[in-house]
Write a protein that holds these residues in place. Structure first.
Motif, mmCIF file in Angstrom:
data_model
loop_
_atom_site.group_PDB
_atom_site.id
_atom_site.type_symbol
_atom_site.label_atom_id
_atom_site.label_comp_id
_atom_site.label_asym_id
_atom_site.label_seq_id
_atom_site.Cartn_x
_atom_site.Cartn_y
_atom_site.Cartn_z
ATOM 1 N N GLY A 42 35.767 35.251 34.945
ATOM 2 C CA GLY A 42 37.090 34.621 34.979
ATOM 3 C C GLY A 42 38.272 35.576 34.938
ATOM 4 O O GLY A 42 39.410 35.143 35.089
ATOM 5 N N VAL A 43 38.012 36.862 34.726
ATOM 6 C CA VAL A 43 39.145 37.782 34.572
ATOM 7 C C VAL A 43 39.850 38.029 35.914
ATOM 8 O O VAL A 43 41.075 37.996 36.001
ATOM 9 N N GLN A 44 39.050 38.225 36.980
ATOM 10 C CA GLN A 44 39.690 38.508 38.273
ATOM 11 C C GLN A 44 40.538 37.338 38.765
ATOM 12 O O GLN A 44 41.625 37.548 39.301
ATOM 13 N N THR A 45 40.035 36.121 38.564
ATOM 14 C CA THR A 45 40.824 34.972 39.029
ATOM 15 C C THR A 45 42.125 34.871 38.235
ATOM 16 O O THR A 45 43.158 34.468 38.768
ATOM 17 N N ALA A 46 42.059 35.266 36.964
ATOM 18 C CA ALA A 46 43.287 35.242 36.163
ATOM 19 C C ALA A 46 44.277 36.285 36.697
ATOM 20 O O ALA A 46 45.492 36.040 36.743
ATOM 21 N N LEU A 47 43.767 37.443 37.129
ATOM 22 C CA LEU A 47 44.669 38.471 37.671
ATOM 23 C C LEU A 47 45.295 38.010 38.987
ATOM 24 O O LEU A 47 46.475 38.278 39.254
#
Ligand SMILES: Nc1nc2c(ncn2[C@@H]2O[C@H](COP(=O)(O)OP(=O)(O)OP(=O)(O)O)[C@@H](O)[C@H]2O)c(=O)[nH]1
Length: 716
Positions: free
Chosen positions: A278-283
């Motif tokens: 989920g970190v990349q989608t948050a970025l």
């Protein structure tokens, strides 16, 4: 010149332990800044570099870290449309003793990722952070972390954000799988699933169709999302009613972006930083929805020459203006002043004017912080955050600008210190070192104050809480090698006046040769309510009403200085005076014997006399306390708060527990955490933060005064 639209200055803020450090670490990893994932519990995290942070596993100082992110990508891979975005990330601490760190980050940030734990939801500190973000009008994205934990519930956190924080929280995703089985998310805009590949530690992910059993739910939430943002785009609104299938992704993104920047909605996402999901989608969402420096309002300030408000545009061609928001002593480069450049351009090696000190100073180097590395850069421009080396004198909150275009930017809100501790050097060798160490620490930390107790000669440090002062003393020992004896933490009381009076003070000294003479007639009492409202953060209202030259103008600053200096030590129990008004309207002088020194001394003597007549009162800090307890301990917890002179302000239930809000004098809160633990078999938790100062009841005031007057030294 960099394209400012590709710049993002954002912070990650949350309640303690929600996973900020872990998330920052993952961001640095995915953006290619570090290779090995540092885990918080082995003390390996990059942003937590201070010794104490490693030991305590909490983030104390906010470190600004820069990195770059490629966006948009196709399945994580760059294509012809991909651009490079520049991030400055500020990791902010969650402990309430360090709210000023959060506060100063908010001042310089353009956007925020508000992090929540999927299990614990909205916690007291999330509320504090939320209020701070509201105060600075910071647009935010919600990221619900720890989706892998048992009891994780994304939609419940969304509901809490709506109900408890009063925000229009709108999910952009739905989780696929839960707890141990959490795999990825359904993207409600593309209507596709994203599954992270565990073989690559989440570096890569795969796009899948929406799982069959989630289709209906996803349609429902997508419709809610579109409805929530449709009003931000007329075309979208039309399509929403006529032909929802014709709505394009770009239209939805654009409407979400506008609504987010307008503070109308908070897009909600989810993931598990620890499990690399989920970190990349948050970025991507940071690039899509959070504002760039050109999307925010122009920065406001006051031109000191004209007293008029001026603004500065986020434009490299505008005059240089920056705000120093953090001073840090780095073991390798020395003193670093972190600043946000709001407008203009600054070359390393050139001069800036510090508007507080009035000095022009040369910035020998400008650095950018990349995880553990610091890279010198040749210049910095509007919209960016950097760290300057070379200042002789600088404090948190100072405005730096082009001397030909002076401006004082709006400063930060600095909370009041409420706990005091007496310190003294252990040995003669520590005496000088302690003075230096404290001076440096005060420069870095605007919530740390220092004064000398006039009666005992001891140095008194005042701060935000016991932990704050404990860490300060620990830093003196480790970083400055100073050993000190310390007293028990004491409440930082203040003094104020109830009545306005008139007083005449005459100073007459004749000791052979030239004497001293000063005569001041003044009104003395509490500051006017309106004045206090209009002069946020100021304590001393001085009015010069002298007519006809009864006191020559050149002595007036000395009178003001004398009164100002006296405010540090009140007449009741030596505590600082919270606010006061002095209106000097008459007096006299002697052609030979009067000088500035005479008037200053006269003001000081006048203060002590007048203060006694103006009905001085002792003020005590009142804290806002929030306790979360299982039902069965409610009675015991409230009974205990009552015994502590607490005023109950409300109760409500949250996630199966009771939340009690109360205002309690700080003096009654020592040892509270231990007491609460034993009352509730360790199941209740509490947080507190400063609310306001209020007159202490007579019996309490008498006790405090007797204690202060009766002792020669602050006891250990
Ligand atoms: N299961 C699980 N644990 C997590 C996740 N993210 C963080 N943690 C753990 O939660 C604990 C707290 O994480 P931190 O990253 O230190 O939290 P923080 O918000 O930076 O905490 P402070 O700096 O103390 O305010 C650590 O033990 C992490 O390993 C997650 O997504 N899932």
């Amino acid at each position: 010149m960099a394209d400012l639209r590709l710049q993002r200055n954002f912070g990650i803020a949350a309640h303690i332990d929600a996973g900020k450090t872990t998330t920052t670490e993952r961001i640095l990893r995915y953006t290619g800044m570090i290779h090995k994932i540092g885990e918080v519990h082995d003390g390996g995290a990059t942003t937590d570099w201070m010794e104490q942070e490693k030991e305590r596993g909490i983030t104390i100082t906010s470190a600004a870290v820069s990195c770059q992110w490629q966006f948009p990508t196709v399945n994580g891979k760059a294509d012809a449309n991909t651009k490079k975005y520049y991030f400055n990330i500020i990791d902010t601490p969650g402990h309430v003793d360090f709210t000023v760190e959060v506060e100063r980050s908010m001042r310089v940030l353009d956007g925020l990722i508000a992090l929540f734990s999927a299990v614990d939801g909205v916690e007291p500190q999330s509320e504090t952070v939320w209020r701070q973000a509201n105060r600075y009008k910071v647009p935010r994205i919600g990221f619900v972390n720890k989706m892998d934990r048992s009891g994780a519930d994304f939609l419940n956190v969304v509901k809490q954000v709506k109900e408890m924080l009063g925000a229009k929280a709108v999910p952009l995703q739905l989780p696929i799988g839960a707890e141990d089985d959490f795999k990825g998310v359904v993207d409600l805009i593309t209507m596709k699933g994203v599954i992270w590949d565990m073989a690559t530690e989440g570096m890569t992910f795969t796009t899948i169709p929406v799982p069959d059993d989630m289709k209906e739910e996803a349609e429902l939430w997508r419709a809610q999302l579109i409805e929530a943002v449709a009003e931000y785009d007329d075309k979208l609104m039309e399509k929403f009613f006529d032909d929802p299938n014709s709505i394009t992704e770009a239209e939805v993104h654009e409407a979400i972006r506008k609504a987010t920047i307008d503070l109308s909605i908070v897009p909600m996402m989810c993931g598990s930083s620890f499990k690399n999901k989920g970190v990349q989608t948050a970025l991507d969402a940071v690039c899509r929805y959070l504002p760039s420096p050109v999307d925010i309002e122009d920065t406001k300030g006051i031109n000191p020459d004209t007293g008029e408000e001026e603004t500065r545009k986020a434009d490299p061609k505008a005059p240089f203006a920056a705000l120093a928001f953090k001073i840090m002593t780095d073991p390798f480069v020395g003193r670093l002043a972190f600043f946000r450049c709001y407008s203009g351009h600054l070359d390393a090696g050139s001069y800036v004017k510090n508007m507080r000190s009035g000095k022009n100073e040369r910035i020998s180097r400008i650095m950018k912080m990349f995880a553990n590395k610091q890279n010198p850069i040749d210049f910095i421009e509007a919209g960016d955050i950097g760290a300057a080396v070379g200042f002789k004198e600088i404090k948190t909150g100072d405005t730096l600008c082009d001397e030909n275009h002076p401006i004082v930017l709006e400063n930060m809100f600095i909370p009041e210190p409420v706990i005091a501790i007496a310190v003294e050097p252990k040995t003669q060798a520590d005496v000088d070192k302690m003075g230096m160490a404290i001076a440096k620490l005060v420069e870095e930390d605007p919530t740390l104050r220092v004064n000398t107790d006039e009666d005992t000669g001891q140095t008194i440090l005042r701060g935000m809480g016991e932990l704050h002062l404990e860490i300060i003393i620990d830093r003196m020992r480790r970083e400055f090698k100073v050993e000190v004896n310390q007293g028990a933490p004491q409440v930082a009381y203040k003094e104020a006046f109830r009545k306005s009076i008139e007083h005449r003070e005459v100073l007459k000294k004749q000791s052979g040769g030239r004497g001293k003479f000063a005569d001041i007639i003044f009104e003395f009492g509490p500051a006017d309510e309106e004045w206090l409202k209009a002069n946020d953060g100021e304590h001393f209202q001085f009015v010069n009403d002298i007519f006809g030259g009864s006191i020559p103008r050149e002595f007036v600053p000395a009178i003001q200085k004398g009164f100002q200096a006296s405010m540090g030590t009140g007449v009741l129990a030596n505590y600082p005076v919270e606010n006061m008004k002095v209106r000097v309207f008459d007096g006299s002088f002697h052609a030979v014997d009067s000088d500035s020194m005479s008037f200053e001394l006269c003001a000081k003597a006048g203060f002590r006399e007048a203060a006694r007549k103006a009905q001085p009162v002792l003020l005590e800090p009142i804290m806002k306390v929030e306790v979360i307890t299982p039902d069965q301990y409610m009675g015991d917890v409230t009974g205990d708060l009552n015994r502590r002179r607490g005023m109950l302000e409300g109760m409500d239930s949250r996630a199966g527990a009771q939340v009690i809000k109360a205002k309690v004098p700080l003096s009654e809160m020592f040892g509270y955490v231990t007491q609460l633990r034993s009352l509730s078999s360790g199941r209740a938790t509490s947080t507190m933060e400063f609310s306001h100062y209020s007159p202490a009841p007579n019996n309490i005031a008498e006790e405090v005064i007797a204690k202060v007057k009766g002792k020669a030294k602050v006891e250990d």
